[in-house]
Design a protein around this motif. Structure first.
Motif, PDB file in Angstrom:
ATOM      1  N   GLY A 129       8.641 -14.417   3.891  1.00 30.30           N
ATOM      2  CA  GLY A 129       9.628 -15.425   4.276  1.00 30.30           C
ATOM      3  C   GLY A 129       9.726 -15.828   5.729  1.00 30.30           C
ATOM      4  O   GLY A 129      10.259 -16.896   6.025  1.00 30.30           O
ATOM      5  N   HIS A 130       9.218 -15.031   6.683  1.00 24.57           N
ATOM      6  CA  HIS A 130       9.661 -15.227   8.066  1.00 24.57           C
ATOM      7  C   HIS A 130       9.157 -16.487   8.747  1.00 24.57           C
ATOM      8  O   HIS A 130       9.687 -16.853   9.795  1.00 24.57           O
ATOM      9  CB  HIS A 130       9.395 -13.973   8.928  1.00 24.57           C
ATOM     10  N   HIS A 131       8.161 -17.167   8.162  1.00 21.81           N
ATOM     11  CA  HIS A 131       7.735 -18.455   8.735  1.00 21.81           C
ATOM     12  C   HIS A 131       8.530 -19.641   8.181  1.00 21.81           C
ATOM     13  O   HIS A 131       8.443 -20.743   8.725  1.00 21.81           O
ATOM     14  CB  HIS A 131       6.247 -18.714   8.466  1.00 21.81           C
ATOM     15  N   TRP A 166       8.128  -6.890  13.123  1.00 21.11           N
ATOM     16  CA  TRP A 166       6.879  -6.317  13.644  1.00 21.11           C
ATOM     17  C   TRP A 166       5.651  -6.879  12.942  1.00 21.11           C
ATOM     18  O   TRP A 166       4.525  -6.414  13.182  1.00 21.11           O
ATOM     19  CB  TRP A 166       6.917  -4.792  13.647  1.00 21.11           C
ATOM     20  N   ASP A 167       5.852  -7.884  12.084  1.00 23.57           N
ATOM     21  CA  ASP A 167       4.694  -8.604  11.544  1.00 23.57           C
ATOM     22  C   ASP A 167       3.878  -9.133  12.734  1.00 23.57           C
ATOM     23  O   ASP A 167       4.437  -9.492  13.763  1.00 23.57           O
ATOM     24  CB  ASP A 167       5.174  -9.767  10.673  1.00 23.57           C
ATOM     25  N   VAL A 168       2.552  -9.190  12.592  1.00 23.32           N
ATOM     26  CA  VAL A 168       1.708  -9.558  13.738  1.00 23.32           C
ATOM     27  C   VAL A 168       1.857 -11.033  14.127  1.00 23.32           C
ATOM     28  O   VAL A 168       1.484 -11.428  15.215  1.00 23.32           O
ATOM     29  CB  VAL A 168       0.230  -9.205  13.452  1.00 23.32           C
ATOM     30  N   HIS A 169       2.433 -11.836  13.208  1.00 24.44           N
ATOM     31  CA  HIS A 169       2.683 -13.244  13.510  1.00 24.44           C
ATOM     32  C   HIS A 169       4.139 -13.427  13.944  1.00 24.44           C
ATOM     33  O   HIS A 169       5.019 -12.712  13.458  1.00 24.44           O
ATOM     34  CB  HIS A 169       2.405 -14.108  12.277  1.00 24.44           C
ATOM     35  N   HIS A 170       4.373 -14.390  14.813  1.00 29.60           N
ATOM     36  CA  HIS A 170       5.752 -14.637  15.247  1.00 29.60           C
ATOM     37  C   HIS A 170       6.604 -15.148  14.083  1.00 29.60           C
ATOM     38  O   HIS A 170       6.186 -16.036  13.335  1.00 29.60           O
ATOM     39  CB  HIS A 170       5.778 -15.672  16.374  1.00 29.60           C
ATOM     40  N   PHE A 253       2.479  -5.814   7.722  1.00 28.74           N
ATOM     41  CA  PHE A 253       1.558  -4.729   8.102  1.00 28.74           C
ATOM     42  C   PHE A 253       0.209  -5.305   8.531  1.00 28.74           C
ATOM     43  O   PHE A 253      -0.826  -4.659   8.395  1.00 28.74           O
ATOM     44  CB  PHE A 253       1.431  -3.730   6.947  1.00 28.74           C
ATOM     45  N   ASP A 254       0.259  -6.510   9.105  1.00 26.24           N
ATOM     46  CA  ASP A 254      -0.978  -7.175   9.507  1.00 26.24           C
ATOM     47  C   ASP A 254      -1.349  -6.914  10.968  1.00 26.24           C
ATOM     48  O   ASP A 254      -2.317  -7.491  11.461  1.00 26.24           O
ATOM     49  CB  ASP A 254      -0.920  -8.688   9.197  1.00 26.24           C
ATOM     50  N   ALA A 255      -0.605  -6.020  11.658  1.00 19.22           N
ATOM     51  CA  ALA A 255      -1.079  -5.534  12.958  1.00 19.22           C
ATOM     52  C   ALA A 255      -1.939  -4.277  12.771  1.00 19.22           C
ATOM     53  O   ALA A 255      -2.356  -3.653  13.743  1.00 19.22           O
ATOM     54  CB  ALA A 255       0.090  -5.244  13.902  1.00 19.22           C
ATOM     55  N   GLU A 295       6.799  -8.469   4.717  1.00 15.88           N
ATOM     56  CA  GLU A 295       6.324  -9.804   5.091  1.00 15.88           C
ATOM     57  C   GLU A 295       4.819  -9.855   4.813  1.00 15.88           C
ATOM     58  O   GLU A 295       4.415  -9.800   3.675  1.00 15.88           O
ATOM     59  CB  GLU A 295       6.647 -10.100   6.569  1.00 15.88           C
ATOM     60  N   GLY A 296       3.976  -9.904   5.883  1.00 14.94           N
ATOM     61  CA  GLY A 296       2.537 -10.007   5.665  1.00 14.94           C
ATOM     62  C   GLY A 296       1.845  -8.654   5.574  1.00 14.94           C
ATOM     63  O   GLY A 296       2.482  -7.604   5.423  1.00 14.94           O
ATOM     64  N   GLY A 297       0.507  -8.703   5.720  1.00 19.20           N
ATOM     65  CA  GLY A 297      -0.311  -7.500   5.541  1.00 19.20           C
ATOM     66  C   GLY A 297      -1.304  -7.785   4.440  1.00 19.20           C
ATOM     67  O   GLY A 297      -0.907  -7.919   3.286  1.00 19.20           O
TER      68      GLY A 297
HETATM   69 ZN    ZN Z   1       1.922 -12.000   9.396  1.00 20.28          ZN
END
Ligand code: ZN
Length: 351
Positions: A129-131, A166-170, A253-255, A295-297
């Motif tokens: 959701g964060h985007h 802390w998702d790697v994307h803003h 978890f995409d970092a 979120e992502g990952g």
């Molecule tokens: Zn992401």
């Protein structure tokens, strides 16, 4: 008071899996949740889980975050089988149900953490959701689950909500949702410059919300030491001074170093230690309320192991923050964030 032995509130529902691109090649795919579940249930036995019933978000919950016209447009678009809302963001026949359940599930998690003895929780949900912004879907996201959850926490009595992304994307959508709102502190760590392009350290909020947005814009290739440094020098001091009644985490978890979409170098132990420090901070604050929202990952093994790391932290198996010097570039990025926020918070500005 929260009971550390209380079962962990869990949001999980197989109806999320029906959100699936037709040919299955999209990175945001149902197998991600299968992997995340594998990690979670390898650590948490059923007796350690409080299952929270998932229901669709209500209209008023969505309209607190999104324009009503956007919500109506989504409903109309999503009946058309398969398609795209932007170049990255697909939909399929199960998408409307999944998206509404993800936002409603995030809201139910926040409400449960605020109003029940279950102070800690995790939501394994899709789509992320964060985007998602007030007026549009983007970056695999349709509805902003964590923004809906933050509003649910406020409605359930929280005076202040902190979101750590802390998702790697803003988390551009979440930032926009609370940019002028001093009730919600938004702290994002992300690779920068990178998708979606926002999240510079000078973006600190506007109006009454000035100082309540913190962007830690990290160059690529940062590892555990830089994140540990960020926790000690920015994230934890901000949380302590802000005094949230609940902390919500946009847990992408995409970092992770295995992730195919980004270039950071974290591992599952690092996620366990970052989660441990956040849990310690809410315990020190006396309320213990914290919810991790997926979120992502996009690497399945990384998702499995990293979700397991967060689950271990939730059950009390804490790992200390990474020690060691951050990279010079990471240190510089942290200094930029501290400088931008220094009129608003006490942040040690020595390097
Ligand atoms: Zn992401």
């Amino acid at each position: 008071m929260p009971q550390p032995s209380s079962p962990i509130a869990v949001i999980d529902d197989e109806r999320f899996d029906a959100h699936s691109e037709r040919h299955g090649s999209h990175p945001e795919r149902p197998e991600r949740l299968v992997a995340a579940r594998g990690g979670l249930y390898s650590v948490l036995p059923e007796r350690a889980i409080h299952r929270v019933a998932v229901r669709p978000a209500t209209d008023s919950e969505l309209i607190a975050v999104h324009a009503e016209r956007y919500v109506r447009t989504l409903e109309r678009e999503l009946v058309h089988g398969h398609g795209r809302l932007d170049p990255d963001t697909f939909f399929s026949p199960g998408t409307q149900q999944a998206a509404w359940l993800a936002a409603g599930g995030a809201a139910e998690l926040a409400r449960t953490l605020m109003t029940s003895p279950h102070a800690r929780g995790i939501a394994l949900l899709r789509p992320p959701g964060h985007h998602a912004e007030a007026n549009h879907a983007m970056g695999f996201c349709l509805l902003n689950n964590i923004a809906v959850a933050a509003h649910a926490a406020l409605a359930a009595g929280a005076r202040r909500v902190a979101i750590v992304d802390w998702d790697v994307h803003h988390g551009n959508g979440t930032q926009a949702a609370f940019y002028d709102d001093p009730r919600v502190l938004f702290v994002s760590l992300h690779q920068y410059p990178f998708y979606p392009g926002t999240g510079a350290p000078g973006e600190i909020g506007s109006g009454a919300g000035r100082g309540y947005t913190a962007n830690i814009a990290l160059p690529a290739e940062q590892g555990a030491e830089t994140y540990g440094h960020a926790w000690r020098r920015v994230v934890l001091p901000l949380l302590e001074q802000f005094g949230a009644d609940i902390v919500l985490v946009s847990a992408g978890f995409d970092a992770h170093h295995r992730d195919p979409l980004a270039q950071m170098r974290l591992d599952s132990a690092c996620y366990q230690s970052l989660a441990s420090a956040l849990i310690d901070s809410v315990d020190s604050a006396g309320h213990g309320r914290i919810g991790f929202i997926l979120e992502g990952g996009y690497d399945l093994q990384a998702l499995d192991e990293s979700v397991a790391g967060v689950a271990r932290a939730l059950t009390g198996e804490r790992l200390a923050l990474p020690e060691g010097a951050p990279s010079a570039a990471g240190r510089g990025a942290l200094a930029d964030t501290r400088r931008a926020l220094s009129p608003f918070w006490k942040l040690d500005d020595s390097a």
